[in-house]
Design a protein around this motif. Sequence first.
Motif, PDB file in Angstrom:
ATOM      1  N   LEU A 135      17.471  -6.212 -21.645  1.00 17.42           N
ATOM      2  CA  LEU A 135      17.299  -7.479 -21.209  1.00 17.42           C
ATOM      3  C   LEU A 135      17.402  -7.229 -19.008  1.00 17.42           C
ATOM      4  O   LEU A 135      17.277  -7.472 -18.565  1.00 17.42           O
ATOM      5  N   PHE A 225      12.309  -8.619 -21.849  1.00 18.63           N
ATOM      6  CA  PHE A 225      12.953  -9.905 -21.327  1.00 18.63           C
ATOM      7  C   PHE A 225      12.519 -10.219 -23.198  1.00 18.63           C
ATOM      8  O   PHE A 225      13.389 -10.697 -23.769  1.00 18.63           O
ATOM      9  N   SER A 228      14.503  -8.250 -25.787  1.00 16.06           N
ATOM     10  CA  SER A 228      15.773  -8.082 -25.743  1.00 16.06           C
ATOM     11  C   SER A 228      16.824  -9.457 -26.659  1.00 16.06           C
ATOM     12  O   SER A 228      17.570  -9.598 -28.015  1.00 16.06           O
TER      13      SER A 228
END
Length: 454
Positions: A135, A225, A228
């Motif tokens: 992230l 992204f 994560s």
Amino acid sequence: MEAKNGSYITLYLRDYIFKYRISSMREVPLSVTDAAVSPSSVKRLSKVKVLTFASIGNSLELYDFSLYGIMLPFLAPLFFPAESPLMSLFIAWLSFAITFCIAPVGSIFWGWYGDKFGRVPMLRLSLITMAVPSLGIALLPTYDTIGLFAPAILIILRIMQGVSASGEIMGAKIFAMEALGARNHGLCSGIISCAGAFGVLLAMSMAYATSTHETIENFWRIPFFIGSCLFVVARLWRTYLAKAFTSQQRSTFEQPVHQELFAIITNQPYSSIIVFMLGALLGILTYSMHAFLNPFLVQQGVEATEVYQFSIYGLISTMAFAILTGIYLDNGKNLKHTNRVIITLIALLAFPLFILIQYGGLFTLLSYLILAGLLGMYACSAAVIMYRSFAPTIRCRGVMFNYAMGCAIFGGLTPLLLNIAVGFNPLLPGLIVSLAALSINIFLKWGLKHATLF
């Protein structure tokens, strides 16, 4: 009554055949304990649940861990700007190599944690340490925005990924092989290797998507992204599956962690050398294929989207051959001999296939399929040997540290060294991989003569 006697006879014959198969596969007597997580410690647990628990995290760990190396051609100009794209990529490879140095340190912690508190708690914890840096990379400003802080923070986040991967990649295989027993070692290793390759395939697919959407600003952030977010799902799923496991055998330590580890290495030097060498070759093969080869072929004039497509096909080959090798090993085949044959094939074929892979088209595709298939076969057989190199009470520490050392030293440096070799001769990287496989095969043959496999 007759039917009842018949069922007793059937059960007796089944147990006798099972014991015979195990004794023919193992290098030590059956009296040696085989598990810190024995099959009896699993309450009504199916193979599917064990392998799902082990595979789901392994797949996502390798997705995020390999994504950084695969995406370096896109990250290099954003975080490591230089006078030329080639120099920018070279600096990025240098950062890639440096971050590998922390993996052995992380493996010390995970090995200690896995032996002391159990495999299941270790695997649940390892997922968290990968989700956070993924992230962070997705949200990290580039060099143009915050200057030198950008590459510095990126390297720190990458180090955190290395710490996580040093516990998950081998920890999942150790857990599954212990839980399902010796007759399923090959299947466990093959399926989890397949899951890892699937994670790399997802990462490669994201790189392919990025290469086709380069005009969209910040598209490169999406793969990190997604990674994560997937880890959150995997964490919840592992928490659910963990309820099926009972308490596990745990080790007690009389000395500090570093002294215990030093004692393990000095008391079992041949086992340590074996795992180190197996990890070294696995690192060389993995990162030469998935980190070095793609940008190299693009520099040689092969279309980027075509290269990523070939890589995806190659990873499918890795997945298939990993499982087939596991099934083959579980059918009573000689583990040591099979592993030596696979390494010999790698040593003989790496150089000619590296020449062939530069021709493009069908030649490149065929080379990818063969090299990736050999990687799947090797990953499966090597993991079983690593597992059997150490007794259950010291298995996590012995395997994880030596594997991490071999993979860090050789795997981390491989893309950088092969890029340097290209400057002298474009064919030199293939020769280096062939010679490395040949040398490691010699060391392994010597080590396996002296070591006891459990």
